[in-house]
Scaffold this motif. Structure first.
Motif, PDB file in Angstrom:
ATOM      1  N   GLY A  41       0.725  -1.243  -0.063  1.00  0.00           N
ATOM      2  CA  GLY A  41      -0.070   0.078   0.015  1.00  0.00           C
ATOM      3  C   GLY A  41       0.973   1.226   0.023  1.00  0.00           C
ATOM      4  N   ASP A  42       0.292   2.220  -0.581  1.00  0.00           N
ATOM      5  CA  ASP A  42       1.080   3.654  -0.418  1.00  0.00           C
ATOM      6  C   ASP A  42       0.694   3.946   0.896  1.00  0.00           C
ATOM      7  OD1 ASP A  42      -1.840   4.320  -0.465  1.00  0.00           O
ATOM      8  OD2 ASP A  42      -1.338   6.123  -1.702  1.00  0.00           O
ATOM      9  N   SER A  43       0.193   3.338   1.747  1.00  0.00           N
ATOM     10  CA  SER A  43       0.118   3.683   3.183  1.00  0.00           C
ATOM     11  C   SER A  43       1.329   3.509   3.809  1.00  0.00           C
ATOM     12  CB  SER A  43      -0.928   2.625   4.012  1.00  0.00           C
ATOM     13  OG  SER A  43      -0.557   1.305   3.719  1.00  0.00           O
ATOM     14  N   MET A  44       2.573   2.983   3.066  1.00  0.00           N
ATOM     15  CA  MET A  44       3.682   3.080   3.299  1.00  0.00           C
ATOM     16  C   MET A  44       4.348   4.355   3.782  1.00  0.00           C
ATOM     17  SD  MET A  44       5.925   2.341  -0.138  1.00  0.00           S
ATOM     18  CE  MET A  44       5.190   0.948  -0.702  1.00  0.00           C
ATOM     19  N   GLY A  45       3.588   5.310   3.204  1.00  0.00           N
ATOM     20  CA  GLY A  45       4.072   7.034   3.716  1.00  0.00           C
ATOM     21  C   GLY A  45       4.045   7.155   4.993  1.00  0.00           C
ATOM     22  N   ASN A  46       2.764   6.667   5.542  1.00  0.00           N
ATOM     23  CA  ASN A  46       2.568   6.907   6.956  1.00  0.00           C
ATOM     24  C   ASN A  46       3.408   5.585   7.867  1.00  0.00           C
ATOM     25  OD1 ASN A  46      -0.020   7.503   5.207  1.00  0.00           O
ATOM     26  ND2 ASN A  46      -0.174   9.010   6.984  1.00  0.00           N
ATOM     27  N   ALA A  47       3.252   4.416   7.266  1.00  0.00           N
ATOM     28  CA  ALA A  47       3.478   3.275   8.006  1.00  0.00           C
ATOM     29  C   ALA A  47       4.933   2.913   8.405  1.00  0.00           C
ATOM     30  CB  ALA A  47       2.778   2.125   7.405  1.00  0.00           C
ATOM     31  N   VAL A  48       5.754   3.286   7.303  1.00  0.00           N
ATOM     32  CA  VAL A  48       7.171   2.857   7.422  1.00  0.00           C
ATOM     33  C   VAL A  48       8.092   3.912   6.950  1.00  0.00           C
ATOM     34  CG1 VAL A  48       6.812   0.409   7.207  1.00  0.00           C
ATOM     35  CG2 VAL A  48       7.074   1.737   5.133  1.00  0.00           C
ATOM     36  N   LEU A  49       7.622   5.097   6.171  1.00  0.00           N
ATOM     37  CA  LEU A  49       8.546   6.117   5.738  1.00  0.00           C
ATOM     38  C   LEU A  49       8.368   7.305   6.319  1.00  0.00           C
ATOM     39  CD1 LEU A  49       8.111   5.384   1.669  1.00  0.00           C
ATOM     40  CD2 LEU A  49       9.637   4.520   3.134  1.00  0.00           C
ATOM     41  N   GLY A  50       7.697   7.436   7.347  1.00  0.00           N
ATOM     42  CA  GLY A  50       7.728   8.691   8.197  1.00  0.00           C
ATOM     43  C   GLY A  50       7.050  10.062   7.841  1.00  0.00           C
ATOM     44  N   TYR A  51       6.342   9.926   6.704  1.00  0.00           N
ATOM     45  CA  TYR A  51       5.541  11.035   6.015  1.00  0.00           C
ATOM     46  C   TYR A  51       4.100  11.003   6.888  1.00  0.00           C
ATOM     47  CZ  TYR A  51       8.418  10.529   1.893  1.00  0.00           C
ATOM     48  OH  TYR A  51       9.401  10.407   1.014  1.00  0.00           O
ATOM     49  N   ASP A  52       3.549  12.247   6.820  1.00  0.00           N
ATOM     50  CA  ASP A  52       2.416  12.428   7.538  1.00  0.00           C
ATOM     51  C   ASP A  52       0.991  11.872   6.756  1.00  0.00           C
ATOM     52  OD1 ASP A  52       3.163  13.805   9.726  1.00  0.00           O
ATOM     53  OD2 ASP A  52       3.221  15.739   8.821  1.00  0.00           O
ATOM     54  N   THR A  54      -0.047  10.121   2.550  1.00  0.00           N
ATOM     55  CA  THR A  54       0.573   8.904   1.485  1.00  0.00           C
ATOM     56  C   THR A  54       1.031  10.055   0.418  1.00  0.00           C
ATOM     57  OG1 THR A  54      -1.630   9.043   0.552  1.00  0.00           O
ATOM     58  CG2 THR A  54      -1.127   7.204   2.093  1.00  0.00           C
ATOM     59  N   LEU A  55       0.774  11.266   0.164  1.00  0.00           N
ATOM     60  CA  LEU A  55       0.837  12.046  -0.928  1.00  0.00           C
ATOM     61  C   LEU A  55       2.458  12.067  -1.386  1.00  0.00           C
ATOM     62  CD1 LEU A  55      -1.458  15.122  -0.742  1.00  0.00           C
ATOM     63  CD2 LEU A  55      -1.813  12.701  -1.347  1.00  0.00           C
ATOM     64  N   PRO A  56       3.500  12.156  -0.481  1.00  0.00           N
ATOM     65  CA  PRO A  56       4.749  12.189  -0.971  1.00  0.00           C
ATOM     66  C   PRO A  56       5.289  10.792  -1.486  1.00  0.00           C
ATOM     67  CG  PRO A  56       4.613  12.902   1.357  1.00  0.00           C
ATOM     68  CD  PRO A  56       3.503  12.089   0.869  1.00  0.00           C
ATOM     69  N   VAL A  57       4.755   9.823  -1.392  1.00  0.00           N
ATOM     70  CA  VAL A  57       5.060   8.485  -1.834  1.00  0.00           C
ATOM     71  C   VAL A  57       5.395   8.296  -3.353  1.00  0.00           C
ATOM     72  CG1 VAL A  57       4.828   5.904  -1.931  1.00  0.00           C
ATOM     73  CG2 VAL A  57       4.164   7.080   0.005  1.00  0.00           C
ATOM     74  N   THR A  58       6.828   7.844  -3.921  1.00  0.00           N
ATOM     75  CA  THR A  58       6.927   7.895  -5.249  1.00  0.00           C
ATOM     76  C   THR A  58       6.637   6.691  -5.819  1.00  0.00           C
ATOM     77  OG1 THR A  58       9.131   7.416  -4.684  1.00  0.00           O
ATOM     78  CG2 THR A  58       8.748   9.633  -4.767  1.00  0.00           C
ATOM     79  N   MET A 133      -7.173  -3.598  -9.372  1.00  0.00           N
ATOM     80  CA  MET A 133      -8.019  -3.683  -8.082  1.00  0.00           C
ATOM     81  C   MET A 133      -8.649  -2.235  -8.072  1.00  0.00           C
ATOM     82  SD  MET A 133      -6.923  -4.527  -4.220  1.00  0.00           S
ATOM     83  CE  MET A 133      -7.282  -6.208  -4.373  1.00  0.00           C
ATOM     84  N   ALA A 134      -9.930  -1.931  -7.696  1.00  0.00           N
ATOM     85  CA  ALA A 134     -10.389  -0.322  -7.851  1.00  0.00           C
ATOM     86  C   ALA A 134     -10.562  -0.171  -6.315  1.00  0.00           C
ATOM     87  CB  ALA A 134     -11.518  -0.389  -8.501  1.00  0.00           C
ATOM     88  N   HIS A 135     -10.458   1.127  -5.818  1.00  0.00           N
ATOM     89  CA  HIS A 135     -10.729   1.403  -4.677  1.00  0.00           C
ATOM     90  C   HIS A 135     -11.661   2.603  -4.684  1.00  0.00           C
ATOM     91  CE1 HIS A 135      -8.039   2.881  -1.032  1.00  0.00           C
ATOM     92  NE2 HIS A 135      -9.458   3.057  -0.771  1.00  0.00           N
ATOM     93  N   LEU A 136     -12.831   2.580  -3.895  1.00  0.00           N
ATOM     94  CA  LEU A 136     -13.741   3.764  -3.538  1.00  0.00           C
ATOM     95  C   LEU A 136     -14.159   3.780  -2.174  1.00  0.00           C
ATOM     96  CD1 LEU A 136     -16.203   2.617  -6.779  1.00  0.00           C
ATOM     97  CD2 LEU A 136     -14.541   4.540  -6.599  1.00  0.00           C
ATOM     98  N   GLY A 137     -15.006   5.019  -2.079  1.00  0.00           N
ATOM     99  CA  GLY A 137     -15.052   5.313  -0.610  1.00  0.00           C
ATOM    100  C   GLY A 137     -14.070   6.439  -0.101  1.00  0.00           C
ATOM    101  N   LEU A 138     -13.475   6.353   0.989  1.00  0.00           N
ATOM    102  CA  LEU A 138     -12.291   7.039   1.390  1.00  0.00           C
ATOM    103  C   LEU A 138     -11.252   6.962   0.650  1.00  0.00           C
ATOM    104  CD1 LEU A 138     -10.951   9.208   3.023  1.00  0.00           C
ATOM    105  CD2 LEU A 138     -10.480   7.489   4.823  1.00  0.00           C
ATOM    106  N   THR A 139     -10.548   7.791  -0.428  1.00  0.00           N
ATOM    107  CA  THR A 139      -9.560   7.586  -1.023  1.00  0.00           C
ATOM    108  C   THR A 139      -8.457   8.547  -0.489  1.00  0.00           C
ATOM    109  OG1 THR A 139     -10.497   9.038  -2.717  1.00  0.00           O
ATOM    110  CG2 THR A 139     -10.745   6.413  -3.154  1.00  0.00           C
ATOM    111  N   PRO A 140      -7.491   7.942   0.228  1.00  0.00           N
ATOM    112  CA  PRO A 140      -6.559   8.989   1.132  1.00  0.00           C
ATOM    113  C   PRO A 140      -5.924  10.029   0.089  1.00  0.00           C
ATOM    114  CG  PRO A 140      -6.670   7.063   1.897  1.00  0.00           C
ATOM    115  CD  PRO A 140      -7.481   6.738   0.900  1.00  0.00           C
ATOM    116  N   GLN A 141      -5.541   9.544  -1.349  1.00  0.00           N
ATOM    117  CA  GLN A 141      -4.946  10.723  -1.952  1.00  0.00           C
ATOM    118  C   GLN A 141      -5.805  11.800  -2.197  1.00  0.00           C
ATOM    119  OE1 GLN A 141      -3.567   8.245  -5.431  1.00  0.00           O
ATOM    120  NE2 GLN A 141      -2.667   6.738  -4.044  1.00  0.00           N
TER     121      GLN A 141
END
Ligand code: KIV
Length: 270
Positions: A41-52, A54-58, A133-141
């Protein structure tokens, strides 16, 4: 290993289990436990990369973490989560970014945070042989547009919009759909209305499967969303191990004889 076709065909039978993972050792644990799908997941931004957020994840970060996860995974389906602005800006670039996840990182599929802008792209990627895989509802990006990480689909009109987009993505060829932070009754109705499996997070018990962020499940996250659940206390274990190491070094207990070697034929050196 379940294929995207297995997931489609088995929708509604045994609940699908999905967890995130971002590195080889944790992916191996998740895979050996028999989890069906590993989402990088791009949740790696918060989970392991220390960002606030998911937006900065490349794209490069998701690619590198996906490759690590894929190397450690034998059975689970590995899905790479496409980060903010890596898809949707330009079609050729979107295909190239998604294609890299399969060609170079060995993912089995990609996940796109979805909306009206991803319907045609889902069709195109699917036709190119890239399962979506699609993703709807809350889309954190969309956090800046949504004004936070609030529940979605909470009015009849908003719920109808989610259902309409779910149908459009199914039609476009998506093999499954993540529903995040939507009322349980909305998720149940979407699940009933489409044939591809739904995988819920904060979406109640009636989706075809469930997904959570691994660091929340392990008990390692500093903060977790209200719909998440902790099934272990890995943070406490890690803190105890680090304390034990520091004490052992400071007290001279580590390294002990068994951790050192002496070469007796070396003369004094100057
Ligand atoms: O990035 C992620 O981990 C996700 C899940 C929460 C579905 O998108």
């Amino acid at each position: 290993m379940p294929t995207v076709q297995d997931l489609r065909q088995n929708a509604g039978d045994q609940p699908i289990t999905m967890l995130t993972a971002y590195d080889a050792p944790t992916a191996a644990i998740v895979d050996r436990a028999g989890i069906d799908v590993i989402l990088v997941g791009d949740s790696m931004g918060n989970a392991v990369l220390g960002y606030d957020s998911t937006l900065p994840v490349t794209t490069e970060e998701v690619e590198s973490h996906t490759a690590a996860v894929a190397r450690a995974t034998n059975d689970a389906l590995v899905v790479a989560d496409m980060p903010f602005l890596s898809v949707g800006v330009d079609r050729a670039e979107s295909v190239e970014h998604c294609g890299r996840m399969l060609k170079e990182a060995d993912a089995d599929a990609v996940k796109l945070e979805s909306g009206p802008h991803t319907v045609d792209l889902t069709d195109h990627l699917t036709n190119m042989g890239i399962p979506v895989m699609a993703h709807l509802g809350l889309t954190p990006q969309h956090v800046n547009q949504l004004g936070g990480y609030s529940r979605q689909g909470t009015t009849t009109a908003a719920a109808e919009r989610i259902l309409e987009l779910a149908r459009e993505h199914e039609e476009a060829g998506a093999f499954s759909l993540v529903l995040e932070h939507v009322p349980a009754n909305v998720a149940a109705q979407v699940t009933e209305a489409i044939d591809i499996p739904t995988i819920g997070i904060g979406a109640g018990p009636d989706t075809d499967g469930q997904v959570l962020v691994l660091t929340d499940v392990f008990g390692l996250s500093e903060r977790s969303p209200p719909f998440s659940a902790q099934f272990g206390d890995v943070r406490a274990e890690m803190e105890a191990a680090v304390d034990a190491y520091r004490n052992a070094v400071e007290s001279g207990e580590f390294p002990a004889d068994e951790h050192s070697h002496v070469k007796s034929d070396i003369e004094d050196i100057y």
